[in-house]
Scaffold this motif. Sequence first.
Motif, mmCIF file in Angstrom:
data_model
loop_
_atom_site.group_PDB
_atom_site.id
_atom_site.type_symbol
_atom_site.label_atom_id
_atom_site.label_comp_id
_atom_site.label_asym_id
_atom_site.label_seq_id
_atom_site.Cartn_x
_atom_site.Cartn_y
_atom_site.Cartn_z
ATOM 1 N N TYR A 54 -82.870 -1.283 -71.141
ATOM 2 C CA TYR A 54 -81.880 -0.258 -70.707
ATOM 3 C C TYR A 54 -82.423 0.231 -69.324
ATOM 4 C CZ TYR A 54 -79.021 -0.591 -75.183
ATOM 5 O OH TYR A 54 -78.368 -1.125 -76.215
ATOM 6 N N HIS A 56 -68.804 -2.769 -71.416
ATOM 7 C CA HIS A 56 -69.192 -4.053 -71.922
ATOM 8 C C HIS A 56 -68.260 -4.973 -72.424
ATOM 9 C CE1 HIS A 56 -73.457 -3.720 -73.059
ATOM 10 N NE2 HIS A 56 -73.397 -2.518 -73.704
ATOM 11 N N GLU A 62 -77.377 -4.872 -70.670
ATOM 12 C CA GLU A 62 -77.368 -3.576 -71.022
ATOM 13 C C GLU A 62 -77.976 -2.823 -69.774
ATOM 14 O OE1 GLU A 62 -76.390 -1.901 -73.334
ATOM 15 O OE2 GLU A 62 -76.231 -3.446 -74.760
ATOM 16 N N HIS A 95 -69.458 3.419 -71.344
ATOM 17 C CA HIS A 95 -70.331 2.423 -71.369
ATOM 18 C C HIS A 95 -69.914 1.365 -72.363
ATOM 19 C CE1 HIS A 95 -74.861 0.865 -72.039
ATOM 20 N NE2 HIS A 95 -74.257 0.453 -73.227
#
Length: 654
Positions: free
Chosen positions: A355, A279, A297, A275
């Motif tokens: 999210y 980003h 997100e 994750h």
Amino acid sequence: MAYSLPDSAIDYDIEVRINPTTRVLEGRSVITFNRTREQTLILGAQFEVTQARINGQPFDPETDQSHMWQIPVAMLRPHQIEIHWRGELHPLDETLDHEQTLNRPIAVSAVSGETGTYLPNASYWYPRVMHGLVHYTVQIELPSGQRGLVAGRLVEEEETDSGYRARFEFTHPAEGIDLMAGPYEITTDSVTGIKGELIQLRTYFHPEISQLADDYLESVKRYFKLYESWIGAYPFTEFSIVSSPTPTGFGMPTLTYLGINVLQLPFIRDTSLGHEVLHNWWGNAVYPDYQSGNWSEGLTTFMADYTYKELESDDAAREMRLSWLRDFAALEPGQDSPLAAFTSRTHGASKIVGYNKSAMLFFMLRDLVGEEMFNRSLKGLWAMQRFKVTAWPHLQKAFEMISAQNLQPFFDQWLNRTGAPNLTITDVRQEQADTGYRLNITLTQDEPPYQLRVPVAVQTATGEETHILDLKQSGQSFALDINGKAQSVVLDPDVRLFRQLAPDEAPPILREVMVNPTTVTFLLPDTDATQQIAATLAEKLQRRAPRIIAANQPIPATPTLIIGLQHEVDAWLSAKNLPSRPEAVNDKGSAQAWTLTGPDGGSLAIVSAQDAASLEAIIRPLPHYGRQSYIVFNGRQAVDRGVWPIKVQRVAVE
Ligand SMILES: [Zn+2]
């Protein structure tokens, strides 16, 4: 790397010397404004400005009421400002536990100590430019044994008896500068990117976890392969994993800063790490426009956390989608808000929308435009928006251009509405047709209607057929030709739509008795000592004093927690005419917990242990397993767990 840089009006150069023992920071900034624009610089109140010059001429900056240093706007018309500043950093507080760190807003004080230094941009540890993005170089000097870094490319590094010095440059527009230092051991590796360039990989780990470095570097390489081929070339020249003495978790361009405790958790390499790596595409290279909603997100959750579940199995992926709907259904009234209003995670409810609902939007979008168009659109978005501030409409445009579809209704309903569609099969009729059977299915939903492609599974004697119904109205009938005679019709069995779950569609998980403020507790043990252990467990699970009712009372309709020793639990279940312990936990381990639906529809969670010591052993671990429907412990160790299967909305066909 050369990119066109529309915001390249400000160059920021810092030299900073930090002594973590005395916590003294001394810095020198040279800020070059290449264009005339109104500006303000702000520096934290604990620092003093020892020297300031504008184009070489000394001047005295002012402070405002909050004792921040403010450099007045009119002074900034000339091109170069030089500021020397010094001050004492706050001591590092290592006593914060995981919960405290996760529940507080992003730490904003600049802290230092021999086990770690963390200077977040928001702490104003350097004279910050208030408007606009900067390109920077930072030179860090630390005493011997300490090493430090900021986001960017490592240009120079030198280690001598007198200390450590490293210089970094960040040539893309950056919102600010975060600095980390500590008694790090550095492990270096590299990976060749798809354009053939070498990407430097590093871990900056505390000595006690340095043995984890190689495994982390191997995992990072795997993520680079996945995301470079899926999106495009990694936009930076390096990536580092940096350990923190406090249990934090932050991602920044070119690095991620994770607590030592977090890095030691075995699943982090397979989840959070990917994750954070991702980003660097979505978030740190394509910037969210926070004013109009943060899409990054959701897209990162979809392409990281969720994708790893798809790679694991279809069941695991469906389970994650179901958990999103289940969490959404558990929101208290007033906690829901439109996805367009999400900016960043501030509490649990904002994660459920910002999210999870957002990730589900991308899942439904892929179903709508098809996987190939979806992936081409991601590449297109990357090509168009790299290093640009990007809002939801830019995403919509990229997907519309490449899929040649009007996606306005889709984005509008998922971004701007609260709630979720409430779908029901209200009528199914079957008639014999020339070459098989014809089904008439009526679907209803609340006003105003969503536009949805609703999957229904039709079960026949020989198998199952899936059909997609193009629902646009609040009540609509569909005629389907099917091969065999239908026995039943199931609505969205694979959980492909973000929607309200039907009552009992998702069987209970342990979390419901943990978070619901109306939960009541039965404590079954008949000795004081065991009763006390059970009460402590109930308090830890609910994070409040439990509301205890007597064991002979009827079961209420609210969520209910039952804790006892094995024989007490079995006797209680039988006295209440409830099913005995399920197969999944029966005769396993030293303690078990499981959920069931109570006689009046409330969720029950039952915790059973073979003896007092086994009950005490699960006080610490059990609260971490709220997402499970059942769990088995051997001592403190969870040895088996799972979620009861979904009960789909099924309508029998005559
Ligand atoms: Zn994230």
